[in-house]
Design an enzyme around this catalytic site. Structure first.
Site, PDB file in Angstrom:
ATOM      1  N   ARG A 179      31.728  19.414  33.405  1.00  0.00           N
ATOM      2  CA  ARG A 179      31.869  20.862  33.454  1.00  0.00           C
ATOM      3  C   ARG A 179      30.973  21.523  32.420  1.00  0.00           C
ATOM      4  O   ARG A 179      30.945  21.093  31.264  1.00  0.00           O
ATOM      5  CB  ARG A 179      33.332  21.254  33.200  1.00  0.00           C
ATOM      6  CG  ARG A 179      33.727  22.571  33.831  1.00  0.00           C
ATOM      7  CD  ARG A 179      35.210  22.834  33.674  1.00  0.00           C
ATOM      8  NE  ARG A 179      36.049  21.879  34.387  1.00  0.00           N
ATOM      9  CZ  ARG A 179      37.364  22.035  34.567  1.00  0.00           C
ATOM     10  NH1 ARG A 179      37.965  23.093  34.065  1.00  0.00           N
ATOM     11  NH2 ARG A 179      38.055  21.127  35.230  1.00  0.00           N
ATOM     12  N   SER A 181      37.114  24.848  38.488  1.00  0.00           N
ATOM     13  CA  SER A 181      38.539  25.145  38.476  1.00  0.00           C
ATOM     14  C   SER A 181      38.810  26.579  38.019  1.00  0.00           C
ATOM     15  O   SER A 181      38.395  27.518  38.676  1.00  0.00           O
ATOM     16  CB  SER A 181      39.258  24.116  37.597  1.00  0.00           C
ATOM     17  OG  SER A 181      40.641  24.282  37.648  1.00  0.00           O
ATOM     18  N   HIS A 182      39.491  26.740  36.882  1.00  0.00           N
ATOM     19  CA  HIS A 182      39.887  28.070  36.411  1.00  0.00           C
ATOM     20  C   HIS A 182      38.950  28.635  35.354  1.00  0.00           C
ATOM     21  O   HIS A 182      39.226  29.700  34.807  1.00  0.00           O
ATOM     22  CB  HIS A 182      41.303  28.002  35.817  1.00  0.00           C
ATOM     23  CG  HIS A 182      41.388  27.124  34.605  1.00  0.00           C
ATOM     24  ND1 HIS A 182      41.445  25.755  34.709  1.00  0.00           N
ATOM     25  CD2 HIS A 182      41.392  27.417  33.281  1.00  0.00           C
ATOM     26  CE1 HIS A 182      41.500  25.248  33.486  1.00  0.00           C
ATOM     27  NE2 HIS A 182      41.455  26.220  32.601  1.00  0.00           N
ATOM     28  N   LYS A 216      34.083  17.308  40.097  1.00  0.00           N
ATOM     29  CA  LYS A 216      35.147  16.313  40.087  1.00  0.00           C
ATOM     30  C   LYS A 216      34.712  15.195  41.034  1.00  0.00           C
ATOM     31  O   LYS A 216      34.288  15.477  42.162  1.00  0.00           O
ATOM     32  CB  LYS A 216      36.472  16.924  40.538  1.00  0.00           C
ATOM     33  CG  LYS A 216      37.014  17.982  39.583  1.00  0.00           C
ATOM     34  CD  LYS A 216      38.319  18.594  40.083  1.00  0.00           C
ATOM     35  CE  LYS A 216      38.840  19.633  39.087  1.00  0.00           C
ATOM     36  NZ  LYS A 216      40.095  20.280  39.551  1.00  0.00           N
ATOM     37  N   ASP A 263      45.213  28.434  41.224  1.00  0.00           N
ATOM     38  CA  ASP A 263      44.055  28.517  40.341  1.00  0.00           C
ATOM     39  C   ASP A 263      42.775  28.520  41.163  1.00  0.00           C
ATOM     40  O   ASP A 263      42.808  28.584  42.402  1.00  0.00           O
ATOM     41  CB  ASP A 263      44.082  27.406  39.283  1.00  0.00           C
ATOM     42  CG  ASP A 263      43.683  26.053  39.832  1.00  0.00           C
ATOM     43  OD1 ASP A 263      43.930  25.792  41.022  1.00  0.00           O
ATOM     44  OD2 ASP A 263      43.126  25.235  39.065  1.00  0.00           O
ATOM     45  N   ASP A 312      40.499  26.412  42.143  1.00  0.00           N
ATOM     46  CA  ASP A 312      40.261  25.427  43.204  1.00  0.00           C
ATOM     47  C   ASP A 312      41.550  24.941  43.850  1.00  0.00           C
ATOM     48  O   ASP A 312      41.559  23.947  44.573  1.00  0.00           O
ATOM     49  CB  ASP A 312      39.424  24.254  42.688  1.00  0.00           C
ATOM     50  CG  ASP A 312      40.124  23.419  41.623  1.00  0.00           C
ATOM     51  OD1 ASP A 312      41.012  23.951  40.932  1.00  0.00           O
ATOM     52  OD2 ASP A 312      39.777  22.230  41.475  1.00  0.00           O
ATOM     53  N   ASP A 357      44.248  23.425  43.008  1.00  0.00           N
ATOM     54  CA  ASP A 357      44.963  22.172  42.754  1.00  0.00           C
ATOM     55  C   ASP A 357      46.134  22.376  41.796  1.00  0.00           C
ATOM     56  O   ASP A 357      46.850  21.434  41.467  1.00  0.00           O
ATOM     57  CB  ASP A 357      44.022  21.067  42.252  1.00  0.00           C
ATOM     58  CG  ASP A 357      43.336  21.390  40.933  1.00  0.00           C
ATOM     59  OD1 ASP A 357      43.538  22.501  40.400  1.00  0.00           O
ATOM     60  OD2 ASP A 357      42.593  20.522  40.428  1.00  0.00           O
ATOM     61  N   ARG A 358      46.338  23.647  41.348  1.00  0.00           N
ATOM     62  CA  ARG A 358      47.471  23.952  40.477  1.00  0.00           C
ATOM     63  C   ARG A 358      48.267  25.114  41.041  1.00  0.00           C
ATOM     64  O   ARG A 358      47.741  25.968  41.751  1.00  0.00           O
ATOM     65  CB  ARG A 358      46.996  24.311  39.068  1.00  0.00           C
ATOM     66  CG  ARG A 358      46.360  23.147  38.346  1.00  0.00           C
ATOM     67  CD  ARG A 358      46.166  23.443  36.871  1.00  0.00           C
ATOM     68  NE  ARG A 358      45.238  24.536  36.642  1.00  0.00           N
ATOM     69  CZ  ARG A 358      45.484  25.601  35.866  1.00  0.00           C
ATOM     70  NH1 ARG A 358      46.654  25.745  35.275  1.00  0.00           N
ATOM     71  NH2 ARG A 358      44.560  26.517  35.692  1.00  0.00           N
ATOM     72  N   HIS A 363      49.654  21.317  37.566  1.00  0.00           N
ATOM     73  CA  HIS A 363      49.274  20.216  38.462  1.00  0.00           C
ATOM     74  C   HIS A 363      50.560  19.506  38.881  1.00  0.00           C
ATOM     75  O   HIS A 363      51.289  18.979  38.034  1.00  0.00           O
ATOM     76  CB  HIS A 363      48.380  19.205  37.732  1.00  0.00           C
ATOM     77  CG  HIS A 363      46.967  19.642  37.516  1.00  0.00           C
ATOM     78  ND1 HIS A 363      46.021  19.605  38.526  1.00  0.00           N
ATOM     79  CD2 HIS A 363      46.335  20.099  36.416  1.00  0.00           C
ATOM     80  CE1 HIS A 363      44.867  20.029  38.041  1.00  0.00           C
ATOM     81  NE2 HIS A 363      45.017  20.343  36.771  1.00  0.00           N
TER      82      HIS A 363
END
Length: 455
Positions: free
Chosen positions: A15, A103-104, A113, A237, A239, A241-242, A324
């Protein structure tokens, strides 16, 4: 091409800042590096997808070129949230993949990822890819690329395993991320009454930062739940995933409380099942799992590390304070905010109690959310290590991830963030006064050690 900055190859993913840490040529070389690593494992095809950041489509094209140049065939999904890429890898039997997402993180960031075998890779495997990239010794070949729209199959599959007894009224805040529009469609098809907020993907994240467990960003969702008389609010979030959850009174639920609700439901059907939770979670969660007939395991934080721990222990459920949630019970074991929303709606449809009352038997404690304090990247891990040594001289400590200090009437956590130049702190105690006392003990030690390390 941009220089290779080792610091962006982090514990769970890669990242950095667009235009500063990488450009399209850099990303193409990352694709060559990933392809070389995949082929060393015997994997000659990969699935690739991207989030809604402005740089992501071009990065998908670049990483596909790199993978193809190394001899890896690519199935690209275009705009999808991370769990849809994980789903595609599992259902289409791809052992390799790359999800382009930060992500966020703020809009100027992007990242990667990496999927390997049956989960996202972490730590040593990510470092191996970094070393391949630095060496420039890439496999050579001529793979092909093709597109597939996996989203209809994803929606169909998730709906096939969920039964909602009655319509549940919720507010959904997609955070203008990559999953809001898919979640909206899926939850409505499941039978929920959904009031949407910010469900259109927009890489500028114009309405708020896409982090659904931070109350400062969830103000519109908290208000909307109360204004519409909804039974819950759900935030995703960047992407997807949360998950962040809001009760009917407009209060944001901590991630460990949400995990306890999922655990109780699963354990009512599967007594003796294992639940994995990260070191940031409340002692009340671990006690509650055992009280309801489950086996609890405390684990290191990190989505890739948690998925590996789930597979290692055969756990049915796992989760982190960060939102998550990992369901192996009736699902595939990876973190999926959209599926987690579906499971929460299923629970609400079956329960007679509102969300705010589901843990009414828990004793009152006073706790902080995750607190982040800036700490130079070069000293953050050494600082935590020294803090652990000092604290172990006087207190009981758990040192699987940073240091968790156990007091008779509370606990404290200090760990180095794997995604930022920061320390993560958390505190909980039986009274507000005691929580502040514990917080003071830890913060004064950290101040002292910081001065020692920085001179």
């Amino acid at each position: 091409m941009k220089d290779i900055n080792s610091e962006i190859f982090r514990a769970y993913d890669i990242r950095g800042i667009v235009g500063q840490d990488f450009d399209e040529e850099w990303v193409e070389n990352l694709g060559r590096s990933c392809g070389t690593w995949f082929l060393s494992k015997g994997w000659n095809r990969a699935v690739v997808g991207h989030d809604c950041r402005h740089s992501s489509p071009a990065y998908q094209a670049a990483i596909t070129r790199g993978l193809n140049a190394s001899g890896v065939d690519v199935l690209f999904l275009n705009l999808v949230p991370s769990p849809v890429l994980y789903f595609a890898a599992r259902k289409l039997n791809y052992k390799a993949g790359v999800m382009i997402t930060a992500s966020h993180n703020p809009p100027e960031f992007n990242g990667f990822k990496i999927w390997g075998n049956d989960t996202t890779i972490h730590t040593d495997d990510i470092q191996q890819i970094c070393q391949i990239m630095k060496s420039g010794n890439f496999a050579e070949g001529s793979g092909i690329a093709s597109h597939h729209d996996i989203v209809p199959y994803y929606i169909e599959d998730l709906l096939s395993g969920i039964k909602i007894k009655r319509p549940v009224k919720i507010v959904l805040d997609g955070g203008n991320g990559a999953g809001g529009h898919i979640a909206l469609k899926l939850l409505r098809q499941a039978g929920a009454e959904v009031i949407p907020l910010y469900c259109t993907p927009d890489g500028d994240f114009p309405n708020h930062h896409p982090d659904p467990v931070v109350e400062a960003y969830m103000g519109d969702l908290l208000k909307a739940v109360v204004e519409h008389g909804a039974e819950a609010g759900i935030g995703l979030d960047g992407d997807a995933d949360r998950i962040g959850a809001v009760d009917e009174n407009g209060r944001l639920m901590p991630g460990d409380r949400l995990l306890a609700i999922y655990a109780r439901e699963m354990l009512s059907r599967k007594p003796g099942e294992t639940v994995v939770a990260d070191v940031k979670c409340s002692h009340l969660l671990f006690e509650d799992i055992e009280k309801h007939g489950g086996r609890q395991i405390m684990a290191r934080t990190g989505h890739s590390i948690m998925k590996a721990k789930m597979a290692e222990t055969g756990a049915g459920l796992g989760g982190e304070m960060s939102g998550h949630i990992f369901f192996a019970d009736r699902f595939y074991g990876f973190d999926d905010g959209i599926y987690s929303a579906l499971r929460l709606i299923e629970i609400l449809a079956h329960e007679k109690q509102p969300l705010s009352k589901m843990l009414s038997d828990w004793p009152e404690t006073f706790f902080t959310p995750e607190l982040r304090i800036d700490c130079p990247e070069k000293i953050k891990f050494e600082l935590v290590e020294k803090a652990a040594q000092r604290l172990a001289e006087e207190y009981n400590v758990i040192d699987i991830d940073g240091v968790r200090v156990v007091f008779e009437d509370g606990w404290a956590l200090v760990r180095a963030s794997n995604t930022q130049a920061a320390l993560t702190l958390r505190f909980e105690a039986s009274s507000a006064k005691r929580m502040e006392e514990i917080k003071g003990i830890i913060e004064s030690l950290l101040d002292k050690l910081t001065h020692e390390l920085t001179g």
